[in-house]
Design a protein around this motif. Sequence first.
Motif, PDB file in Angstrom:
ATOM      1  N   ASP B 102      -0.636 -10.264  -4.552  1.00 22.46           N
ATOM      2  CA  ASP B 102      -0.456  -8.842  -4.242  1.00 22.46           C
ATOM      3  C   ASP B 102       0.354  -8.155  -5.331  1.00 22.46           C
ATOM      4  OD1 ASP B 102       0.037  -9.526  -0.699  1.00 22.46           O
ATOM      5  OD2 ASP B 102      -1.771  -9.250  -1.881  1.00 22.46           O
ATOM      6  N   LEU B 103       1.418  -8.850  -5.739  1.00 21.11           N
ATOM      7  CA  LEU B 103       2.287  -8.277  -6.763  1.00 21.11           C
ATOM      8  C   LEU B 103       1.518  -7.976  -8.033  1.00 21.11           C
ATOM      9  CD1 LEU B 103       5.189  -7.512  -7.525  1.00 21.11           C
ATOM     10  CD2 LEU B 103       5.442  -9.805  -8.462  1.00 21.11           C
ATOM     11  N   ALA B 104       0.658  -8.933  -8.424  1.00 22.26           N
ATOM     12  CA  ALA B 104      -0.129  -8.748  -9.647  1.00 22.26           C
ATOM     13  C   ALA B 104      -1.008  -7.506  -9.537  1.00 22.26           C
ATOM     14  CB  ALA B 104      -0.968  -9.983  -9.916  1.00 22.26           C
ATOM     15  N   VAL B 105      -1.620  -7.346  -8.365  1.00 25.01           N
ATOM     16  CA  VAL B 105      -2.515  -6.199  -8.158  1.00 25.01           C
ATOM     17  C   VAL B 105      -1.731  -4.892  -8.229  1.00 25.01           C
ATOM     18  CG1 VAL B 105      -3.972  -5.032  -6.455  1.00 25.01           C
ATOM     19  CG2 VAL B 105      -4.210  -7.480  -6.807  1.00 25.01           C
ATOM     20  N   ILE B 106      -0.578  -4.888  -7.565  1.00 27.94           N
ATOM     21  CA  ILE B 106       0.237  -3.667  -7.552  1.00 27.94           C
ATOM     22  C   ILE B 106       0.675  -3.300  -8.961  1.00 27.94           C
ATOM     23  CG2 ILE B 106       2.417  -2.670  -6.773  1.00 27.94           C
ATOM     24  CD1 ILE B 106       2.169  -4.399  -4.262  1.00 27.94           C
ATOM     25  N   THR B 107       1.148  -4.308  -9.696  1.00 29.59           N
ATOM     26  CA  THR B 107       1.612  -4.054 -11.064  1.00 29.59           C
ATOM     27  C   THR B 107       0.493  -3.457 -11.907  1.00 29.59           C
ATOM     28  OG1 THR B 107       3.043  -5.976 -10.824  1.00 29.59           O
ATOM     29  CG2 THR B 107       2.760  -5.109 -13.037  1.00 29.59           C
ATOM     30  N   GLU B 108      -0.679  -4.049 -11.771  1.00 30.95           N
ATOM     31  CA  GLU B 108      -1.833  -3.561 -12.533  1.00 30.95           C
ATOM     32  C   GLU B 108      -2.163  -2.114 -12.161  1.00 30.95           C
ATOM     33  OE1 GLU B 108      -4.051  -5.711 -14.444  1.00 30.95           O
ATOM     34  OE2 GLU B 108      -5.213  -3.928 -15.007  1.00 30.95           O
ATOM     35  N   SER B 109      -2.205  -1.848 -10.848  1.00 29.85           N
ATOM     36  CA  SER B 109      -2.549  -0.502 -10.383  1.00 29.85           C
ATOM     37  C   SER B 109      -1.559   0.533 -10.879  1.00 29.85           C
ATOM     38  CB  SER B 109      -2.593  -0.450  -8.851  1.00 29.85           C
ATOM     39  OG  SER B 109      -3.425  -1.452  -8.354  1.00 29.85           O
ATOM     40  N   GLU B 110      -0.274   0.161 -10.835  1.00 32.90           N
ATOM     41  CA  GLU B 110       0.759   1.106 -11.287  1.00 32.90           C
ATOM     42  C   GLU B 110       0.535   1.461 -12.748  1.00 32.90           C
ATOM     43  OE1 GLU B 110       4.810  -0.057 -10.602  1.00 32.90           O
ATOM     44  OE2 GLU B 110       4.653   0.228  -8.435  1.00 32.90           O
ATOM     45  N   ASP B 111       0.236   0.419 -13.531  1.00 30.65           N
ATOM     46  CA  ASP B 111       0.029   0.644 -14.960  1.00 30.65           C
ATOM     47  C   ASP B 111      -1.132   1.602 -15.205  1.00 30.65           C
ATOM     48  OD1 ASP B 111      -0.649  -1.317 -17.902  1.00 30.65           O
ATOM     49  OD2 ASP B 111       0.958   0.121 -17.532  1.00 30.65           O
ATOM     50  N   LEU B 112      -2.227   1.374 -14.471  1.00 34.32           N
ATOM     51  CA  LEU B 112      -3.403   2.229 -14.614  1.00 34.32           C
ATOM     52  C   LEU B 112      -3.073   3.673 -14.257  1.00 34.32           C
ATOM     53  CD1 LEU B 112      -6.255  -0.002 -13.152  1.00 34.32           C
ATOM     54  CD2 LEU B 112      -5.990   0.756 -15.504  1.00 34.32           C
ATOM     55  N   LEU B 113      -2.327   3.813 -13.169  1.00 32.63           N
ATOM     56  CA  LEU B 113      -1.968   5.152 -12.698  1.00 32.63           C
ATOM     57  C   LEU B 113      -1.151   5.898 -13.757  1.00 32.63           C
ATOM     58  CD1 LEU B 113      -2.324   6.905 -10.201  1.00 32.63           C
ATOM     59  CD2 LEU B 113      -0.167   6.035  -9.350  1.00 32.63           C
ATOM     60  N   TRP B 114      -0.179   5.187 -14.330  1.00 41.26           N
ATOM     61  CA  TRP B 114       0.642   5.804 -15.370  1.00 41.26           C
ATOM     62  C   TRP B 114      -0.213   6.213 -16.563  1.00 41.26           C
ATOM     63  CZ3 TRP B 114       5.285   7.779 -15.166  1.00 41.26           C
ATOM     64  CH2 TRP B 114       6.244   7.263 -14.294  1.00 41.26           C
ATOM     65  N   ASN B 115      -1.100   5.296 -16.977  1.00 39.40           N
ATOM     66  CA  ASN B 115      -1.947   5.600 -18.137  1.00 39.40           C
ATOM     67  C   ASN B 115      -2.787   6.843 -17.897  1.00 39.40           C
ATOM     68  OD1 ASN B 115      -1.169   3.596 -19.909  1.00 39.40           O
ATOM     69  ND2 ASN B 115      -2.617   2.102 -19.096  1.00 39.40           N
ATOM     70  N   ASP B 116      -3.339   6.917 -16.693  1.00 39.09           N
ATOM     71  CA  ASP B 116      -4.181   8.050 -16.333  1.00 39.09           C
ATOM     72  C   ASP B 116      -3.379   9.358 -16.395  1.00 39.09           C
ATOM     73  OD1 ASP B 116      -6.791   8.900 -15.293  1.00 39.09           O
ATOM     74  OD2 ASP B 116      -5.634   9.511 -13.538  1.00 39.09           O
ATOM     75  N   TYR B 117      -2.194   9.287 -15.813  1.00 36.77           N
ATOM     76  CA  TYR B 117      -1.300  10.448 -15.778  1.00 36.77           C
ATOM     77  C   TYR B 117      -0.988  10.921 -17.199  1.00 36.77           C
ATOM     78  CZ  TYR B 117       2.835  13.115 -14.087  1.00 36.77           C
ATOM     79  OH  TYR B 117       3.759  14.077 -13.779  1.00 36.77           O
ATOM     80  N   GLU B 118      -0.621   9.955 -18.045  1.00 32.13           N
ATOM     81  CA  GLU B 118      -0.293  10.290 -19.435  1.00 32.13           C
ATOM     82  C   GLU B 118      -1.471  10.936 -20.136  1.00 32.13           C
ATOM     83  OE1 GLU B 118       2.524   6.495 -20.245  1.00 32.13           O
ATOM     84  OE2 GLU B 118       1.129   7.025 -21.854  1.00 32.13           O
ATOM     85  N   GLU B 119      -2.637  10.327 -19.962  1.00 31.86           N
ATOM     86  CA  GLU B 119      -3.825  10.835 -20.646  1.00 31.86           C
ATOM     87  C   GLU B 119      -4.113  12.270 -20.233  1.00 31.86           C
ATOM     88  OE1 GLU B 119      -6.953   7.681 -20.863  1.00 31.86           O
ATOM     89  OE2 GLU B 119      -8.227   9.452 -20.571  1.00 31.86           O
ATOM     90  N   LYS B 120      -4.034  12.507 -18.912  1.00 30.96           N
ATOM     91  CA  LYS B 120      -4.360  13.844 -18.413  1.00 30.96           C
ATOM     92  C   LYS B 120      -3.346  14.869 -18.909  1.00 30.96           C
ATOM     93  CE  LYS B 120      -7.420  12.900 -14.681  1.00 30.96           C
ATOM     94  NZ  LYS B 120      -7.127  11.849 -13.705  1.00 30.96           N
TER      95      LYS B 120
END
Lengths: 365, 276
Positions: B102-120
């Motif tokens: 679960d932790l691995a999934v959460i960490t990955e998702s958080e990273d994606l979310l941040w990247n998306d936010y930055e890009e936008k």
Amino acid sequence: MAEIGKGVTAGKLAINVQKRLTRAQEKVLQKLGKADETRDVVFEEMVANFNKQMGEGTKLQKDLKAYLAAVKTMHDASRRLQDCLADMYEPDWFGKEEMDALAEDTDTMWLDYHQSITDKSLQDMDMYLSQFPDIKARIAKRDRKLVDFDSARHHFTSLQKGKKKDEAKIAKPAALLEMAAPSWAQGLISAHQVAQTNLSYNQAEEDLGRAQKIFEELNVELQDELPALWDRRVGVYVNTFQSLAGHQEKFHKEMSKLSENLNDIMTKLEEQRQIKFSFTDFICKSDVNEKRLFCFLQVKAVHDYAATDGDELELKMGDVVLVLAFDNPDEQDDGWLMGLKESHWFQKKDISAKGVFPENFTQRV
Amino acid sequence: MAENKMGPNLQAGAGIFAKRVQKSLNRAQEKVLQKLGKTMETKDEQFELCSQNLNKQQIDGSRLFKDVKAYYAAVKGMHETSKRLSQTLSDIYESDWDGVKDLAVITESEDLLWNDYEEKINDQLVRTMENYTSQFPEVKERVAKRGRKLVDYDSARHHLEALQGAKKKDEAKIAKAEEEFNKAQNVFEEINNELREELPVLHQSRIGCYVTVFENISNLRDVFYKEMSGLNRELYNVMKKLETQHSGKAFIIKGLNRCVDPGSKTCRTPALEAWG
């Protein structure tokens, strides 16, 4: 008095120097394989864990501090942006007061967030880590005491082995001495020699006992504490990240709401501008007479008004009215304005539906 | 001599008359020119206002651009430090602890979310401001050009005025001066009219730009915060599971807790028989 003090310190210094020399000597012997070393593999594992735990904790603390610094930076950047908008805002624009209130709320939210994390997560981490240096010192002390113990042990063992040799060694010269000694001294010399060897033997035995006791005391303590500390780390990590996640969740939820509010204000401002713009556009494109009518004012009805005449405007509470100038200024009665309902403007895109209405039934927007 | 039907007096009279007409024409032209000069002065004052607005708009725009860039950098900083924390947690998480996957999934998702936010943010805010501020240098250059053409226009006017006001009029020179004056006037009027239409529109556009920027940012934040708070809740739950798994151990942090687990290693002293 000063001399006594000096004497005492000098004495202590001498003892410490002696201690270090003995330990160094013992260690050298051990390294050379001339003396065996007491090793406790289990304890060494505990120490390895301890060091790992301390490393993990230190890293966590460092990361938390870095995170908090980033939070502060984010807060500042966010506020600067907000200031830009506030400076640009003109008083007659929609939502000036809401904007200012929003800016305040956002500011408070950031400060609270930073504070919560500092108070809970960071402080707890600091407190957790503060116990490590002491334990580390005690582990080192135990190591030293172990060396002392080994050294005392070797000394005692060598004495034991050498006792017989010594006795044999002294025997011949002692015997010679004895023979040369006067009758009253007969037996005294050998007795003296025996006494001497016995003395150092007892001394060594005593030293060994003491060293063992000191070492075991420390050892037992640490063997209790280290595993318990190692197990406790899970709890620490759980607390830290649970607390952090909890605060983050709360912060993000609230900020989301504030962002929605800001969005609403911006949307309404946009609408207000669109109306003005389309209206301005219409006026600019229309003929000279209608141009004169334009007044750039908006009002909102705070009360219903029923038209009592053909040229009056019917108002329902909440209606937004675009105010126009009178064709003929003489026509204007005190307290009456000429205008066009916003809804009519949207429908018809012309000002044919204009009419007069009482000013005091409305409020400036 | 048919042409000379007029007597010498009349001829002389015609000459004087012609001169008088010419004079009054010139004077009228002078007056027109002077009035034109005054109008131009007034118009220039109005333009000066436009120019000042333009400068303020550029300064405000630059400030917002700078702050938007700082915001973007701050977001990246948050991302990085947040990631480091997650990484540390992953590193210390043992494989037999509850919730590793679960932790691995959460960490990955958080990273994606941040990247998306930055890009936008980069696309919708930084680029927008970049485009907005990039239009000013060109406009300011044209305002400066208008200024130069105005000077040309003014000097052509003065030149013409001077020639017309002279005691001895040189018609050839006046004609040439008139031609130059007209040319200067046309050149100036062209650029002046262009700017007079464009500048107010440009000035109005600042509101649109600001509204767009803040609408975008509030939208992006809204989405980001909502999603992120969901992930926060998930991490919280993982920690709860871990806590339950290890609930046998003492959790007190302050001070030392001497907890000796029954059945585990008890006090031992190393064997007095050394080995080696």
